[in-house]
Design a protein around this motif. Structure first.
Motif, PDB file in Angstrom:
ATOM      1  N   ARG A 106       0.815  -1.211   0.000  1.00 46.83           N
ATOM      2  CA  ARG A 106       0.000   0.000   0.000  1.00 46.83           C
ATOM      3  C   ARG A 106       0.851   1.264   0.000  1.00 46.83           C
ATOM      4  O   ARG A 106       0.421   2.299  -0.490  1.00 46.83           O
ATOM      5  CB  ARG A 106      -0.931   0.012   1.225  1.00 46.83           C
ATOM      6  N   HIS A 107       2.034   1.184   0.560  1.00 46.29           N
ATOM      7  CA  HIS A 107       2.899   2.353   0.695  1.00 46.29           C
ATOM      8  C   HIS A 107       3.258   2.950  -0.674  1.00 46.29           C
ATOM      9  O   HIS A 107       3.619   2.235  -1.591  1.00 46.29           O
ATOM     10  CB  HIS A 107       4.169   1.980   1.460  1.00 46.29           C
ATOM     11  N   LEU A 108       3.178   4.272  -0.765  1.00 51.47           N
ATOM     12  CA  LEU A 108       3.507   4.943  -2.026  1.00 51.47           C
ATOM     13  C   LEU A 108       4.875   5.624  -1.932  1.00 51.47           C
ATOM     14  O   LEU A 108       5.201   6.231  -0.911  1.00 51.47           O
ATOM     15  CB  LEU A 108       2.465   6.026  -2.342  1.00 51.47           C
ATOM     16  N   SER A 109       5.633   5.524  -3.001  1.00 53.93           N
ATOM     17  CA  SER A 109       6.887   6.266  -3.072  1.00 53.93           C
ATOM     18  C   SER A 109       6.582   7.750  -3.287  1.00 53.93           C
ATOM     19  O   SER A 109       5.476   8.102  -3.694  1.00 53.93           O
ATOM     20  CB  SER A 109       7.727   5.760  -4.252  1.00 53.93           C
ATOM     21  N   GLN A 110       7.572   8.596  -3.029  1.00 52.95           N
ATOM     22  CA  GLN A 110       7.355  10.036  -3.236  1.00 52.95           C
ATOM     23  C   GLN A 110       6.947  10.342  -4.677  1.00 52.95           C
ATOM     24  O   GLN A 110       6.105  11.196  -4.936  1.00 52.95           O
ATOM     25  CB  GLN A 110       8.636  10.830  -2.884  1.00 52.95           C
ATOM     26  N   THR A 139      -5.373   1.843  -7.372  1.00 50.15           N
ATOM     27  CA  THR A 139      -5.811   0.522  -6.911  1.00 50.15           C
ATOM     28  C   THR A 139      -4.605  -0.338  -6.522  1.00 50.15           C
ATOM     29  O   THR A 139      -3.449   0.008  -6.812  1.00 50.15           O
ATOM     30  CB  THR A 139      -6.611  -0.210  -8.004  1.00 50.15           C
ATOM     31  N   LEU A 140      -4.889  -1.459  -5.889  1.00 51.37           N
ATOM     32  CA  LEU A 140      -3.820  -2.340  -5.431  1.00 51.37           C
ATOM     33  C   LEU A 140      -3.026  -2.913  -6.616  1.00 51.37           C
ATOM     34  O   LEU A 140      -1.841  -3.224  -6.493  1.00 51.37           O
ATOM     35  CB  LEU A 140      -4.417  -3.477  -4.581  1.00 51.37           C
ATOM     36  N   ASP A 141      -3.703  -3.048  -7.758  1.00 48.28           N
ATOM     37  CA  ASP A 141      -2.987  -3.501  -8.950  1.00 48.28           C
ATOM     38  C   ASP A 141      -2.558  -2.322  -9.826  1.00 48.28           C
ATOM     39  O   ASP A 141      -2.340  -2.482 -11.036  1.00 48.28           O
ATOM     40  CB  ASP A 141      -3.795  -4.535  -9.737  1.00 48.28           C
ATOM     41  N   ASP A 180      -7.966   0.843   5.978  1.00 43.18           N
ATOM     42  CA  ASP A 180      -6.523   0.952   6.111  1.00 43.18           C
ATOM     43  C   ASP A 180      -5.847   1.344   4.794  1.00 43.18           C
ATOM     44  O   ASP A 180      -4.977   0.640   4.286  1.00 43.18           O
ATOM     45  CB  ASP A 180      -5.995  -0.416   6.605  1.00 43.18           C
ATOM     46  N   TRP A 181      -6.277   2.445   4.233  1.00 40.65           N
ATOM     47  CA  TRP A 181      -5.609   2.963   3.045  1.00 40.65           C
ATOM     48  C   TRP A 181      -5.564   4.481   3.127  1.00 40.65           C
ATOM     49  O   TRP A 181      -6.218   5.080   3.976  1.00 40.65           O
ATOM     50  CB  TRP A 181      -6.225   2.431   1.750  1.00 40.65           C
ATOM     51  N   ASP A 182      -4.769   5.081   2.278  1.00 39.67           N
ATOM     52  CA  ASP A 182      -4.376   6.480   2.492  1.00 39.67           C
ATOM     53  C   ASP A 182      -5.146   7.496   1.654  1.00 39.67           C
ATOM     54  O   ASP A 182      -5.458   7.245   0.486  1.00 39.67           O
ATOM     55  CB  ASP A 182      -2.881   6.648   2.189  1.00 39.67           C
ATOM     56  N   VAL A 183      -5.382   8.632   2.283  1.00 35.51           N
ATOM     57  CA  VAL A 183      -6.051   9.745   1.614  1.00 35.51           C
ATOM     58  C   VAL A 183      -5.112  10.944   1.629  1.00 35.51           C
ATOM     59  O   VAL A 183      -4.638  11.346   2.697  1.00 35.51           O
ATOM     60  CB  VAL A 183      -7.372  10.089   2.335  1.00 35.51           C
ATOM     61  N   TYR A 184      -4.812  11.483   0.473  1.00 38.28           N
ATOM     62  CA  TYR A 184      -3.935  12.646   0.358  1.00 38.28           C
ATOM     63  C   TYR A 184      -4.781  13.901   0.167  1.00 38.28           C
ATOM     64  O   TYR A 184      -5.430  14.066  -0.869  1.00 38.28           O
ATOM     65  CB  TYR A 184      -2.963  12.477  -0.817  1.00 38.28           C
TER      66      TYR A 184
END
Ligand code: ZN
Ligand code: ZN
Ligand code: ZN
Ligand code: ZN
Lengths: 154, 154, 154, 154
Positions: C19-23, C55-57, C123-127
């Motif tokens: 789930r983690h996103l790179s910069q 999405t996860l994919d 459990d996922w992120d909102v920017y």
């Protein structure tokens, strides 16, 4: 069988006459919808709407539009009045009057409100008004032809 | 400045004490939310919800969920109670109690209702209850942190 | 057992890293939410919002707000993006970025959108972003604590 | 003036013919609405709906219903497809087909969806279908007579 009506026909006729409003009743209901408009919470659109709903046992429930900063979470005046009636145990309706500040157009219920009206029957009256209290009358069935309803779900 | 409170602090304290409910008031409000539940129109989900909203001038407005064959056109109990209060000229709220038939979980307001509560202030109380009338209390601000509101629009 | 992780812990850790996103990914997603904003249909509020959902994919679905003359029948950008993803068979989400034209405030999702996000996991992120693409990050769980969900209905 | 059409008439006729669908196009659009139905997220009602929207420049956007634990925060298939099209820059529509699993009834759009269709014009076609792909066709204007729209707000 001439002149003889079946029980069902009699009941239907009785039901129709129960639903029918006198000119005085219409006038009063439209006035109440205009009074309800005064409570409109519409800081975003500045478009005030009021509604007055008459039940089969002659109670009146009034509603106004209540907007929200997230616009789609607001509620229309008509739906407000209907939810209010249901919350007090009333689900049989004779008529609803809708008022706005428009002087040149009859205010008309949105599709969402038509669907909520229809949940509680197709055969009752909707009074679309102008700010001078003139009106045009339509049934829920006329406002929402070929409607979707609970019979589609079972 | 010891012992001296600014006018703003005094008003804030007064406001807080105005909003605070006694145990008796809490119990009564929760009972009213359970009474309201009886009018729930929920033929589709069979999930009954009631709400009782206490205004700053101590009026109580009750609401129930009102479902629709087109499910997204229904309304929650909490929003029903709030729209009802607004339609009667009340927009300052002390607390709302929410009741369902769940015995093992505190019923919690959906995000849509949290947003509608927040429209009328962040600093008032929400009582989440179980069917045995036990409860947990949260403020609107706690239920909807970092919230979107009218200040984003201007 | 030192240094040994259970299968569940390993999966959880793997899930988290997935789930983690790179910069770079964050920057790209925020750009996409700003691009999406250009399609905003908001003639009534003039308040443009865009969203980009990852999405996860690793597919991206963009959405904008789509308003309606009957304001409560509009849809937010975030919900637009989510419904779009579901309509293409995607229901597992890594993150969503939200963009508006506000330069001094992070745009925050309304309660309705938080509830729709939560339908597909907490459990996922909102920017939340500003118009200069600066952002703050929160999880769905943080945005909607003590949330109502399907487990209340069964 | 025999045989001479005004520019406006010509444009109108051209517009009409642009909107008209061939039998093949109708069949294809209905098939696409049935394909879209497969993505329906309807764990609560188990009532699957799909929609396929054809734009004036012949792009197709499909949608399905996406339900929520808080039922009124779900979205219908028709509105999903329309919001999706708008989010890709398309706002001119030729037709929409709607599919459900009902074998004995034509699925009909709810009032909310009719209002959202109407936001983008009254003069385009809605195909109400049965599960065997038989259909009945109505215009948006026929489905939502005397409609409320942006002209009421200005
Ligand atoms: Zn309405
Ligand atoms: Zn709710
Ligand atoms: Zn939203
Ligand atoms: Zn619909």
């Amino acid at each position: 069988m001439d002149g003889v009506k079946s029980t069902q026909e009699v009941l239907h006729t009785k039901d129709q006459s129960l639903r029918h409003l006198s000119q005085e009743e219409v006038k009063k209901l439209i006035n109440q919808s205009n009074e309800a408009k005064k409570y409109s919470y519409s800081p975003y659109s500045k478009f005030r709407v009021g509604a007055a709903l008459l039940t089969l046992d002659n109670r009146v429930f009034t509603g106004c539009n209540v907007e929200n900063a997230s616009s789609n979470l607001g509620v229309c005046a008509e739906r407000n009045a209907i939810a209010k009636a249901v919350s007090e145990g009333c689900k049989d309706f004779r008529a609803i009057a809708i008022a706005s500040d428009l002087s040149d157009k009859f205010i008309s219920p949105c599709g969402g409100c038509r669907q909520v009206m229809r949940e509680f029957g197709c055969d009752w009256d909707v009074y679309l008004t102008k700010s001078d209290c003139s009106y045009t009358k339509m049934t829920v069935a006329e406002l929402l032809p070929v409607s979707f309803g609970s019979e589609h779900l079972s």
